[in-house]
Design an enzyme around this catalytic site. Structure first.
Site, PDB file in Angstrom:
ATOM      1  N   ILE A  53       0.820  -1.210   0.000  1.00 39.07           N
ATOM      2  CA  ILE A  53       0.000   0.000   0.000  1.00 39.07           C
ATOM      3  C   ILE A  53       0.861   1.270   0.000  1.00 39.07           C
ATOM      4  O   ILE A  53       0.398   2.328  -0.426  1.00 39.07           O
ATOM      5  CB  ILE A  53      -0.966  -0.021   1.212  1.00 39.07           C
ATOM      6  CG1 ILE A  53      -2.187   0.828   0.963  1.00 39.07           C
ATOM      7  CG2 ILE A  53      -0.286   0.377   2.502  1.00 39.07           C
ATOM      8  CD1 ILE A  53      -3.326   0.584   1.956  1.00 39.07           C
ATOM      9  N   HIS A 120       5.835 -12.066   5.917  1.00 37.85           N
ATOM     10  CA  HIS A 120       5.722 -11.535   4.554  1.00 37.85           C
ATOM     11  C   HIS A 120       7.096 -11.242   3.995  1.00 37.85           C
ATOM     12  O   HIS A 120       7.932 -10.655   4.653  1.00 37.85           O
ATOM     13  CB  HIS A 120       4.844 -10.279   4.500  1.00 37.85           C
ATOM     14  CG  HIS A 120       5.219  -9.220   5.481  1.00 37.85           C
ATOM     15  ND1 HIS A 120       4.875  -9.280   6.811  1.00 37.85           N
ATOM     16  CD2 HIS A 120       5.907  -8.056   5.327  1.00 37.85           C
ATOM     17  CE1 HIS A 120       5.329  -8.207   7.443  1.00 37.85           C
ATOM     18  NE2 HIS A 120       5.975  -7.443   6.565  1.00 37.85           N
TER      19      HIS A 120
HETATM   20  P1  5GP Z   1       6.770  -4.658   7.645  1.00 37.32           P
HETATM   21  O1  5GP Z   1       7.017  -3.246   8.105  1.00 37.32           O
HETATM   22  O2  5GP Z   1       5.980  -5.429   8.682  1.00 37.32           O
HETATM   23  O3  5GP Z   1       7.998  -5.387   7.196  1.00 37.32           O
HETATM   24  O4  5GP Z   1       5.892  -4.538   6.338  1.00 37.32           O
HETATM   25  C1  5GP Z   1       4.529  -4.320   6.368  1.00 37.32           C
HETATM   26  C2  5GP Z   1       4.173  -3.754   5.031  1.00 37.32           C
HETATM   27  O5  5GP Z   1       2.768  -3.837   4.884  1.00 37.32           O
HETATM   28  C3  5GP Z   1       4.549  -2.277   4.867  1.00 37.32           C
HETATM   29  O6  5GP Z   1       5.417  -2.133   3.755  1.00 37.32           O
HETATM   30  C4  5GP Z   1       3.198  -1.577   4.663  1.00 37.32           C
HETATM   31  O7  5GP Z   1       3.265  -0.517   3.721  1.00 37.32           O
HETATM   32  C5  5GP Z   1       2.320  -2.708   4.185  1.00 37.32           C
HETATM   33  N1  5GP Z   1       0.923  -2.568   4.532  1.00 37.32           N
HETATM   34  C6  5GP Z   1       0.401  -2.188   5.739  1.00 37.32           C
HETATM   35  N2  5GP Z   1      -0.943  -2.196   5.704  1.00 37.32           N
HETATM   36  C7  5GP Z   1      -1.289  -2.579   4.438  1.00 37.32           C
HETATM   37  C8  5GP Z   1      -2.548  -2.782   3.798  1.00 37.32           C
HETATM   38  O8  5GP Z   1      -3.629  -2.613   4.371  1.00 37.32           O
HETATM   39  N3  5GP Z   1      -2.517  -3.167   2.494  1.00 37.32           N
HETATM   40  C9  5GP Z   1      -1.341  -3.381   1.831  1.00 37.32           C
HETATM   41  N4  5GP Z   1      -1.420  -3.762   0.547  1.00 37.32           N
HETATM   42  N5  5GP Z   1      -0.137  -3.218   2.407  1.00 37.32           N
HETATM   43  C10 5GP Z   1      -0.108  -2.826   3.704  1.00 37.32           C
END
Ligand code: 5GP
Ligand code: ZN
Length: 134
Positions: A53, A120
């Site tokens: 997103i 992820h």
């Molecule tokens: P992390 O910070 O946990 O490694 O990555 C989480 C990722 O999820 C971030 O890059 C963030 O932009 C993405 N993200 C968070 N909420 C959403 C959402 O509702 N939809 C999508 N498509 N991505 C999301």
């Protein structure tokens, strides 16, 4: 009888004829279930991929297992097959987009920047990527 984790009791989910473990409070489980929309670019029984997103590069895709585990290490313990599948999907998506190179990574733990605690893989590409990362 072995006690099931709470999320299995409250939200059993059946796909492809089998029960899978999801957490109804988890954002990415909600995306798997279609409760929250996402721009999905790949889906099979074990893996879902959708555009981030808040993209940090022209290609920024999240590739996730369709079972709830907290991070990449937990996924490796749960299934080496699905762990390997994430890398194969990353290669396929990269090749479809003609990326000259790409970066795959897991943030593990809040200190490393993890904000969603459903494993992820980030797939980043489409621009030169600096090293070391921030
Ligand atoms: P992390 O910070 O946990 O490694 O990555 C989480 C990722 O999820 C971030 O890059 C963030 O932009 C993405 N993200 C968070 N909420 C959403 C959402 O509702 N939809 C999508 N498509 N991505 C999301
Ligand atoms: Zn989840």
């Amino acid at each position: 009888m072995q006690e099931l984790p709470q999320f299995q009791l409250s939200a059993p989910s059946y796909r492809y004829g089998k029960e899978v473990s999801l957490d109804p409070t988890c954002l990415f489980c909600k995306i798997i279930e279609g409760e929250i929309p996402a721009d999905i670019v790949f889906r099979n029984e074990n893996v879902l991929a959708f555009n981030d997103i808040a993209p940090q590069a022209p290609t920024h895709i999240l590739i996730i297992p369709t079972l709830h585990v907290e991070n990449g290490a937990e996924l490796a313990k749960a299934s080496s097959t699905i762990t390997a599948e994430l890398f194969k999907v990353a290669e396929q998506l990269s090749s479809e987009r003609g990326l000259g190179g790409y970066r795959t990574l897991f943030n593990t733990g809040a200190e490393a920047g993890q904000s969603v605690f459903h494993a992820h893989m980030h797939l980043l590409g489409g621009r030169p990527l600096a090293w070391p990362p921030g």
